[in-house]
Motif scaffolding. Structure first.
Motif, mmCIF file in Angstrom:
data_model
loop_
_atom_site.group_PDB
_atom_site.id
_atom_site.type_symbol
_atom_site.label_atom_id
_atom_site.label_comp_id
_atom_site.label_asym_id
_atom_site.label_seq_id
_atom_site.Cartn_x
_atom_site.Cartn_y
_atom_site.Cartn_z
ATOM 1 N N ARG A 1 0.855 -1.180 0.000
ATOM 2 C CA ARG A 1 0.000 0.000 0.000
ATOM 3 C C ARG A 1 0.892 1.231 0.000
ATOM 4 O O ARG A 1 1.879 1.285 0.746
ATOM 5 N N PHE A 2 0.545 2.181 -0.837
ATOM 6 C CA PHE A 2 1.367 3.379 -1.010
ATOM 7 C C PHE A 2 0.681 4.588 -0.379
ATOM 8 O O PHE A 2 -0.525 4.791 -0.550
ATOM 9 N N ALA A 3 1.464 5.380 0.297
ATOM 10 C CA ALA A 3 0.971 6.652 0.849
ATOM 11 C C ALA A 3 2.174 7.476 1.269
ATOM 12 O O ALA A 3 3.220 6.925 1.625
ATOM 13 N N PRO A 4 2.051 8.809 1.237
ATOM 14 C CA PRO A 4 3.144 9.646 1.736
ATOM 15 C C PRO A 4 3.396 9.353 3.215
ATOM 16 O O PRO A 4 2.485 8.959 3.949
ATOM 17 N N VAL A 5 4.623 9.553 3.640
ATOM 18 C CA VAL A 5 4.998 9.206 5.012
ATOM 19 C C VAL A 5 4.097 9.874 6.045
ATOM 20 O O VAL A 5 3.712 9.248 7.046
ATOM 21 N N MET B 1 0.612 7.934 5.976
ATOM 22 C CA MET B 1 0.523 6.469 5.959
ATOM 23 C C MET B 1 0.040 5.975 7.318
ATOM 24 O O MET B 1 0.580 6.325 8.367
ATOM 25 N N SER B 2 -0.992 5.160 7.303
ATOM 26 C CA SER B 2 -1.548 4.629 8.543
ATOM 27 C C SER B 2 -0.729 3.457 9.054
ATOM 28 O O SER B 2 0.016 2.816 8.308
ATOM 29 N N ASP B 3 -0.885 3.162 10.334
ATOM 30 C CA ASP B 3 -0.234 1.979 10.905
ATOM 31 C C ASP B 3 -0.682 0.728 10.154
ATOM 32 O O ASP B 3 0.123 -0.181 9.886
ATOM 33 N N TRP C 1 1.083 0.431 6.758
ATOM 34 C CA TRP C 1 2.493 0.093 6.977
ATOM 35 C C TRP C 1 2.641 -1.397 7.285
ATOM 36 O O TRP C 1 3.441 -2.107 6.688
ATOM 37 N N ARG C 2 1.840 -1.875 8.223
ATOM 38 C CA ARG C 2 1.939 -3.277 8.647
ATOM 39 C C ARG C 2 1.447 -4.226 7.554
ATOM 40 O O ARG C 2 1.969 -5.327 7.412
ATOM 41 N N PHE C 3 0.443 -3.809 6.782
ATOM 42 C CA PHE C 3 -0.015 -4.613 5.648
ATOM 43 C C PHE C 3 1.137 -4.860 4.682
ATOM 44 O O PHE C 3 1.350 -5.982 4.208
ATOM 45 N N HIS D 1 7.795 10.234 -7.930
ATOM 46 C CA HIS D 1 6.478 10.227 -8.575
ATOM 47 C C HIS D 1 5.435 9.397 -7.825
ATOM 48 O O HIS D 1 4.241 9.637 -7.980
ATOM 49 N N VAL D 2 5.886 8.418 -7.036
ATOM 50 C CA VAL D 2 4.959 7.536 -6.314
ATOM 51 C C VAL D 2 5.433 7.426 -4.863
ATOM 52 O O VAL D 2 6.615 7.187 -4.621
ATOM 53 N N PRO D 3 4.528 7.606 -3.873
ATOM 54 C CA PRO D 3 4.929 7.548 -2.458
ATOM 55 C C PRO D 3 5.068 6.104 -1.973
ATOM 56 O O PRO D 3 4.099 5.478 -1.543
ATOM 57 N N ILE D 4 6.267 5.575 -1.998
ATOM 58 C CA ILE D 4 6.480 4.135 -1.813
ATOM 59 C C ILE D 4 7.306 3.813 -0.569
ATOM 60 O O ILE D 4 8.055 2.829 -0.556
ATOM 61 N N LEU D 5 7.169 4.591 0.485
ATOM 62 C CA LEU D 5 8.025 4.425 1.654
ATOM 63 C C LEU D 5 8.032 2.995 2.195
ATOM 64 O O LEU D 5 9.093 2.389 2.398
ATOM 65 N N ALA D 6 6.866 2.432 2.466
ATOM 66 C CA ALA D 6 6.809 1.084 3.037
ATOM 67 C C ALA D 6 7.397 0.057 2.065
ATOM 68 O O ALA D 6 8.091 -0.880 2.473
#
Length: 253
Positions: free
Chosen positions: A97-101, A104-106, A109-111, A152-157
Motif C-alpha cells: 500500500r502506497f501513501a506519503p509518510v 501512511m496509517s499503521d 504500513w503493517r499490511f 512520482h509515487v509515495p512508496i516508503l513502506a
C-alpha cells in the motif's frame, strides 16, 4: 530444455497473474514441476490451465495466504510431501500500500510489511530443510525501490520491505552455503502487470517513470522471469548472495 531444471520441483508464489503466471509458464516449459499458489482461486486455476495446455506440469493451490505463518508452512509441507522434494523456491508474491509518510496509517504500513517481507520469511523458513537435502536455490523478487527513492509515487513502506528482501537474501546465501543452498534476488524496475495497472493508468505517472529509464519502454514479466530461469539452473551455480537489477537502466543515472 534448460540444463538442470527437468523434473525439478519449483515452488512459485503468486502465480495467479503477472510475473508469477509468466514464471509458472516458463519454468514448466523448461521441464520443471511447478507448485504454485495465490490468493485468487480463479486466477490461479487459469494459470494451471495455461500451463497444462502448453504441455507443462503444475500443481496449483488457492486461496493461500502466505502472510499467515501456518498457511505458508502448510503449503510448503504439502508440496514436499506430494512431490518428494523441493529444489527451487521463487518468492514472487507481494502486495503493498502506497501513501506519503505523513499520512501512511499503521494498518497500511503493517499490511506492506506482512505481504512483502513476512511471507518471504515464512515460505523460506518452511522450505529450508527440504532445500538443504540436495542443495537448492532461493530466488527472491525485490525491487528497484530497494536502491532508490521515487519522486512520482509515495512508496516508503515498499522501499523498506524490498530493501529488507535484498538484505535477507545476502544472509540466506551466507547461511545456505554450507548446505549447498544458493540465494539470489532480482530487483525489477517498473513492470507492466495487473498489479501495476492502476498506477500506470495515470499518464503523468507513466511518463515520469519512463523518463527515469534508459530503455524506451517499461518492463514486461518475461524480462524478469527469463533471468530467474537462468538463475535457477546449473549454469548459474557460481552466483549467490547477489541482487540483479532488471530496471531498464533506471539506476544507471
Amino acid at each position: 530444455m534448460r540444463q538442470g531444471l527437468q523434473d525439478k520441483v519449483v515452488l512459485i508464489t503468486g502465480t495467479g497473474a503477472g510475473m508469477g503466471r509468466e514464471a509458472a509458464l516458463q519454468f514448466a516449459a523448461a521441464g520443471a514441476i511447478v507448485v504454485g499458489c495465490d490468493l485468487d482461486e480463479e486466477a490461479n486455476k487459469q494459470t494451471v490451465a495455461e500451463v497444462e495446455a502448453a504441455g507443462g506440469k503444475m500443481d496449483g493451490q488457492a486461496p493461500v495466504d502466505l502472510g499467515d505463518s501456518a498457511e505458508a508452512t502448510a503449503w510448503v509441507e504439502r508440496a514436499a510431501r506430494e512431490h518428494g522434494r523441493i529444489d527451487v523456491v521463487y518468492n514472487n508474491a507481494s502486495a503493498a500500500r502506497f501513501a506519503p509518510v505523513a499520512s501512511m496509517s499503521d494498518e497500511d504500513w503493517r499490511f506492506t510489511l506482512r505481504n512483502e517481507l513476512d511471507l518471504v520469511f515464512y515460505v523460506t523458513r518452511a522450505a529450508w530443510p527440504h532445500l538443504a537435502e540436495r542443495g537448492g536455490v532461493i530466488i527472491n523478487i525485490a525491487s528497484v525501490a530497494a536502491h532508490r527513492g521515487n519522486p512520482h509515487v509515495p512508496i516508503l513502506a515498499h522501499t523498506a520491505t524490498k530493501g529488507g528482501v535484498v538484505a535477507m537474501t545476502r544472509q540466506l546465501a551466507a547461511e545456505g552455503a554450507p548446505h549447498g543452498i544458493r540465494a539470489v534476488s532480482i530487483s525489477p524496475g517498473t513492470i507492466e502487470t495487473p498489479g501495476t495497472a492502476a498506477t500506470l493508468a495515470d499518464p503523468a505517472v507513466q511518463a515520469g517513470l519512463l523518463s527515469q529509464t534508459l530503455a524506451a519502454r517499461l518492463g514486461v514479466p518475461t524480462d524478469v522471469v527469463s533471468l530467474a530461469l537462468y538463475l535457477a539452473g546449473d549454469e548459474a551455480g557460481f552466483l549467490t548472495g547477489i541482487d540483479f537489477l532488471v530496471d531498464g537502466g533506471m539506476t544507471a543515472f
